[in-house]
Scaffold this active site. Structure first.
Site, PDB file in Angstrom:
ATOM      1  N   LEU A 103     -23.935 -23.242  20.031  1.00 22.14           N
ATOM      2  CA  LEU A 103     -23.636 -24.071  19.648  1.00 22.14           C
ATOM      3  C   LEU A 103     -22.219 -23.990  18.729  1.00 22.14           C
ATOM      4  CD1 LEU A 103     -26.599 -26.324  18.798  1.00 22.14           C
ATOM      5  CD2 LEU A 103     -25.520 -26.219  20.840  1.00 22.14           C
TER       6      LEU A 103
ATOM      7  N   CYS B 133      -7.127   1.868  21.567  1.00 24.89           N
ATOM      8  CA  CYS B 133      -8.169   2.591  21.559  1.00 24.89           C
ATOM      9  C   CYS B 133      -8.188   3.767  23.126  1.00 24.89           C
ATOM     10  CB  CYS B 133      -9.851   2.320  21.327  1.00 24.89           C
ATOM     11  SG  CYS B 133     -10.789   3.502  19.719  1.00 24.89           S
TER      12      CYS B 133
ATOM     13  N   HIS C 266      -7.641  -0.451  16.195  1.00 25.00           N
ATOM     14  CA  HIS C 266      -7.466  -1.670  17.066  1.00 25.00           C
ATOM     15  C   HIS C 266      -7.061  -2.940  16.095  1.00 25.00           C
ATOM     16  CE1 HIS C 266     -10.853  -0.703  19.306  1.00 25.00           C
ATOM     17  NE2 HIS C 266     -11.124   0.419  18.432  1.00 25.00           N
TER      18      HIS C 266
ATOM     19  N   GLU D  26      -6.192  -6.052  17.237  1.00 30.80           N
ATOM     20  CA  GLU D  26      -7.144  -6.951  17.538  1.00 30.80           C
ATOM     21  C   GLU D  26      -7.732  -7.447  15.924  1.00 30.80           C
ATOM     22  OE1 GLU D  26      -7.933  -4.340  18.548  1.00 30.80           O
ATOM     23  OE2 GLU D  26      -9.740  -4.079  20.021  1.00 30.80           O
TER      24      GLU D  26
HETATM   25  N1  GLN Z   1     -14.700   5.660  24.004  1.00 33.05           N
HETATM   26  C1  GLN Z   1     -13.326   6.502  23.341  1.00 33.05           C
HETATM   27  C2  GLN Z   1     -13.703   6.904  21.838  1.00 33.05           C
HETATM   28  O1  GLN Z   1     -14.835   7.033  21.794  1.00 33.05           O
HETATM   29  C3  GLN Z   1     -12.272   4.978  23.735  1.00 33.05           C
HETATM   30  C4  GLN Z   1     -12.948   4.081  21.759  1.00 33.05           C
HETATM   31  C5  GLN Z   1     -12.827   2.251  21.966  1.00 33.05           C
HETATM   32  O2  GLN Z   1     -11.978   2.223  22.631  1.00 33.05           O
HETATM   33  N2  GLN Z   1     -12.803   2.274  20.754  1.00 33.05           N
HETATM   34  O3  GLN Z   1     -12.906   7.855  21.440  1.00 33.05           O
END
Ligand code: GLN
Length: 534
Positions: free
Chosen positions: A17, A383, A509, A511
């Site tokens: 929800l 990544c 990351h 994001e």
């Molecule tokens: N599998 C890759 C690593 O462990 C990338 C991990 C990811 O994209 N968060 O380094």
């Protein structure tokens, strides 16, 4: 304010929800009045954290600055409030039980029989109060995952009952429910809400405010009826109508007076205005784009949008910033091949290759990256997406045949991506990756610097594998340059291709740190490049 107030958010009738969005919106409104607010999510499942959960099970795993692997709702909290969260903001049953069992093994309970009440509930209560004690917050909003009536969430509701009793008028309960519309009858129905409040009452909890999800406006009659059956005031029946973007919700809640009602229930006198000018500007920009681009998101969990929640929201922020409508095409990397890549990626103004784990769909990612590189299409690799860009460049430019990451092929002749040394001795999968925020030093002459406009940044990580520095010089000579490194350990954080209009791969990351107030510079830069390409 000298004391911390506690707001509990429970959910009834059905899951999904939007408790997370309501909690984040309320936090935003209180923040807009000048209060210091934090939000916490209690998850009733037995995993210690969602780090070991497949994204199909529970959506994306969100990583905090301090390296906690948490529920994706924490992403909403940060995106709405720009207030960083930590491990303390996400607690699971698994974490509660493992703490209690460790205490028992240590002998902390001095021979007592260890039980759900009081030992588990005490542990839950202490996790709730911890944020209030430590953070000097005016409000702690605690969202209880799951739906009232679930066996798993019983100890949490019991903890809420006890805290409400102990804290008196320093705490309230907001219950989020559904008022379904029966098309055949042409009516909104309040019965499921009545039942779910009764269920709460059976557990000893009287909600103070009801937030009712609905497809149609609630008229006064319906509000009176809900109020009458659920022992709340009519003003405490808040409508939460379906809307096209989650970013409308704070404004809708403001119109409905959710924050005013919360303050009234907590006996807080406050004549301050809720100032949401920046938020309103963001929405205005988001809703009035003057450009448009097509972006491909290539990943292996594309069937479930929640798997890439933070990436998709980062695009929304970048869309507003660039006044540019972004059409996202989700592409399953497993389906991309040399034969169809032209067709799959034609008309794309930018290609993002997503993070991920394991071998499935890897070759499709590499093929998509080759296409972006050879056709000068703006590329952002995150990544695993960055690691694939390194593999692609190794294979197709440096001529390192079958170059790979040792994650996918431990016996590759060219391990251009390899496991970090400290990871080699680790057996446990949970919480043992390189996690959380680390410093990265950026080269001035780079796309990354153009985006960030600064040389020292902090970004969040979640991975075990790294660029293998043994190949560093070969790559640089062949035109893939390293424009960001971790200064302490010399780890490669950003790669770019000098001769390409915008080709950026990042080991971290971005994001996770894009918010409404601060759209992430790399996403903004990526969309700008896509616009330029057009
Ligand atoms: N599998 C890759 C690593 O462990 C990338 C991990 C990811 O994209 N968060 O380094």
């Amino acid at each position: 304010m000298s004391k911390t107030n506690y707001i509990f958010v429970t959910g009834g009738v059905t899951s999904s929800l939007g408790k997370g969005i309501i909690s984040a919106s309320l936090a935003k409104l209180l923040q807009a009045r000048g209060y210091n607010v934090t939000i916490q999510k209690l998850d009733p499942y037995i995993n210690v954290d969602p780090g070991t959960l497949n994204p199909y099970e529970h959506g994306e795993c969100y990583v905090t600055i301090d390296g906690a692997e948490t529920d994706l709702d924490l992403g909403h909290y940060e995106r709405f409030t720009s207030q960083p969260t930590t491990q303390a903001n996400n607690v699971t049953t698994g974490r509660i039980y493992s703490t209690v069992i460790n205490k028992e093994r240590r002998g902390d309970y001095l021979g007592e029989t260890v039980q759900i009440i009081p030992h588990i509930t005490d542990e839950i209560k202490s996790r709730i109060k911890l944020l209030g004690n430590e953070g000097d917050f005016d409000f702690v909003i605690t969202e209880i995952g799951g739906t009232v009536g679930d066996i798993e969430s019983l100890p949490y509701i019991e903890a809420v009952r006890q805290l409400k009793w102990e804290m008196g008028n320093q705490s309230i309960v907001i219950h989020l429910t559904l008022i379904p519309y029966l098309a055949a009858a042409g009516e909104l129905k309040t019965k499921p809400t009545q039942h779910s409040v009764k269920q709460l009452l059976q557990l000893g909890v009287q909600p103070d405010i009801l937030v009712c999800r609905t497809e149609h406006h609630l008229n006064l009659n319906i509000r009176h009826k809900v109020a009458l059956f659920c022992n709340v005031e009519t003003t405490s029946v808040i409508e939460s109508i379906d809307t096209d973007t989650i970013y409308n919700v704070p404004l809708l809640m403001k119109e409905e007076g959710l924050d005013t009602e919360v303050l009234r229930k907590l006996n807080i006198k406050d004549n301050r205005k809720t100032v949401l000018t920046q938020w309103e500007n963001f929405l205005k920009r988001l809703k009035n784009p003057i450009h448009e681009v097509n972006i491909a998101l290539v990943g292996k969990y594309v069937e479930l949008k929640d798997s890439y929640k933070s990436i998709l929201e980062s695009f929304v922020h970048a869309s507003a910033e660039n006044l540019c409508k972004i059409n996202i095409k989700m592409i399953s990397s497993e389906k991309v091949s040399d034969e169809n890549v032209d067709y799959m990626l034609k008309n794309m103004d930018g290609i993002l290759v997503a993070p991920g784990f394991g071998n499935r769909g890897i070759e499709g990612k590499i093929t998509a990256i080759r296409f972006a590189r050879e056709n000068n299409i703006p590329f952002l690799g995150i990544c695993l997406g960055m690691q694939c860009a390194v593999i692609e460049y190794g294979r197709n430019v440096l001529g390192l045949e079958d170059a790979h990451s040792t994650e996918m092929n431990p016996r590759t002749k060219y391990p251009v991506i390899d496991m970090m040394d400290e990871q080699k001795s680790i057996d446990n999968m949970g919480g043992t990756m390189r996690l959380g925020a680390y410093t990265c030093q950026i080269e001035k002459d780079s796309k990354a610097y153009l985006a960030y406009q600064k040389q020292t940044i902090e970004e969040r990580h979640r991975h075990r594998y790294e660029f293998n520095n043994k190949y560093l010089q070969d790559y640089i000579q062949a035109g893939m340059i390293v424009t960001g490194v971790n200064p302490k350990r010399n780890l490669v954080e950003i790669v770019e291709i000098k001769s390409h209009p915008w080709f950026v791969g990042v080991q971290f990351h971005p994001e996770y740190s894009s918010t409404v107030a601060n759209p992430h510079p790399l996403f903004v830069g990526f969309i700008k490049a896509a616009l330029n390409k057009k």
